[in-house]
Scaffold this motif. Structure first.
Motif: not given
Length: 258
Positions: A238-258
Motif C-alpha cells: 500500500n505504501l508502494a503506490v507512491l512509486g508509480f503514477e497513472l496517466t490522465s487517460d487512466e484516471i479518466e477511465t477509472i473515474d467513469t468506469a462504474f
C-alpha cells in the motif's frame, strides 16, 4: 522508505500524511501487532476511533515503537451517541492512547437532528483547550458541512467518507475543495470489481496490483487514503503506490468506469 509520504497541511504546524494506516475491525493483540508492524514499515499516520475499541492497543504500540509522539499523526473519532459528552469522550481516548493530545478528532457520523452544531462547537472547545490539534467530521454531506461553517465560521479540516471508483463523486470533491476541506477516503475497494478488465489492464501496464491502482487513483484526486491490513506485505504494498503514477487517460477511465 523508498518514497517519503507526502503530507497536507491542516493548520500551522499540523501536517496530515496522505497515506495512513486504518484500524477498523482490528482489535486486541492484532491491533497492537498490526500497528507496531505499520509503524516499523514507515507509516506515520494512524486512524482509529472510540467505536473501534482499540485505542489502548494502539497507544501501547506507539509507546513500544520507540518513536516520538510528534512523529506520528493520530486520528480518533467521537461516536454520535456521545454527543453532549465530548470532553469525557476525548479524555477517555487520550487516557487509552496514553497521549496528551490527538492530531485530529472527527465527529464519526452526524449526530441526531439538532445536535451536529453543538457537537461541533464542543470539538472546537477541546481544540482550544489543547486536547486536540485540529477538528473535522466524517460521513458529512456538503449541506451539513456548510451548516457548521455558516454558524461558527470554522471549517472542518477533514471530511472522512467512504470512497471508491464505484462511489466517485466529482461534484462532492469540488465542493470540499472549494471549502478547503481535505477529503479522506475509507473502504477504497468496496463495491469495485477487482477483476474488471479495465482495472486489470491499467495494473498490468504499471506492473502493480488492482488495489494499488485504486489507491493511487485516489491520491491523484488529492484524497487521503487509510488502507487497512494485518499483513506486513500488504502494508508495504500500500505504501508502494507512491512509486508509480497513472496517466490522465487512466484516471479518466477509472473515474467513469462504474
Amino acid at each position: 522508505m523508498a518514497h517519503e509520504i507526502p503530507a497536507v497541511e491542516l493548520a500551522p504546524g499540523v501536517s496530515l500524511p496522505t497515506i495512513g494506516f486504518g484500524t477498523w475491525q482490528i482489535t486486541g493483540q492484532s491491533a497492537y501487532d498490526s500497528t507496531r508492524t505499520a509503524l516499523d514499515a514507515g507509516y506515520r499516520h494512524i486512524d482509529t476511533a472510540t467505536m473501534y475499541g482499540n485505542e489502548e492497543e494502539i497507544g501501547r504500540a506507539l509507546r513500544d515503537s520507540g518513536l516520538e509522539r510528534s512523529e506520528v499523526f493520530i486520528t480518533t473519532k467521537l461516536p454520535p451517541s456521545q454527543a453532549g459528552r465530548e470532553r469525557q469522550t476525548i479524555e477517555a481516548s487520550l487516557k487509552a492512547l496514553g497521549v496528551d493530545y490527538v492530531d485530529l478528532w472527527l465527529i464519526h457520523w452526524p449526530p441526531a437532528r439538532g445536535k451536529s452544531l453543538p457537537t461541533w462547537i464542543a470539538l472546537l472547545e477541546q481544540r482550544d483547550a489543547g486536547r486536540i490539534s485540529t477538528a473535522g467530521v466524517s460521513n458529512y454531506d456538503t449541506g451539513l458541512v456548510d451548516e457548521l461553517i455558516r454558524e461558527t465560521g470554522e471549517t472542518p479540516v477533514v471530511n472522512q467518507v467512504a470512497w471508491s471508483p464505484a462511489q466517485h463523486d466529482p461534484k462532492f470533491l469540488a465542493d470540499m475543495r472549494d471549502r478547503r476541506v481535505v477529503v479522506e477516503g475509507y473502504s477504497s475497494l468496496k463495491n469495485t470489481p477487482l477483476d474488471d478488465p479495465r482495472l486489470v489492464a491499467i495494473a498490468q501496464a504499471h506492473g502493480v496490483t488492482v488495489p494499488q491502482v485504486i489507491l493511487r487513483w485516489q491520491l491523484h484526486h488529492d484524497i487521503v487514503i487509510i488502507p487497512k491490513s494485518t499483513r506486513e506485505a500488504r502494508m508495504r504494498e500500500n505504501l508502494a503506490v507512491l512509486g508509480f503514477e497513472l496517466t490522465s487517460d487512466e484516471i479518466e477511465t477509472i473515474d467513469t468506469a462504474f
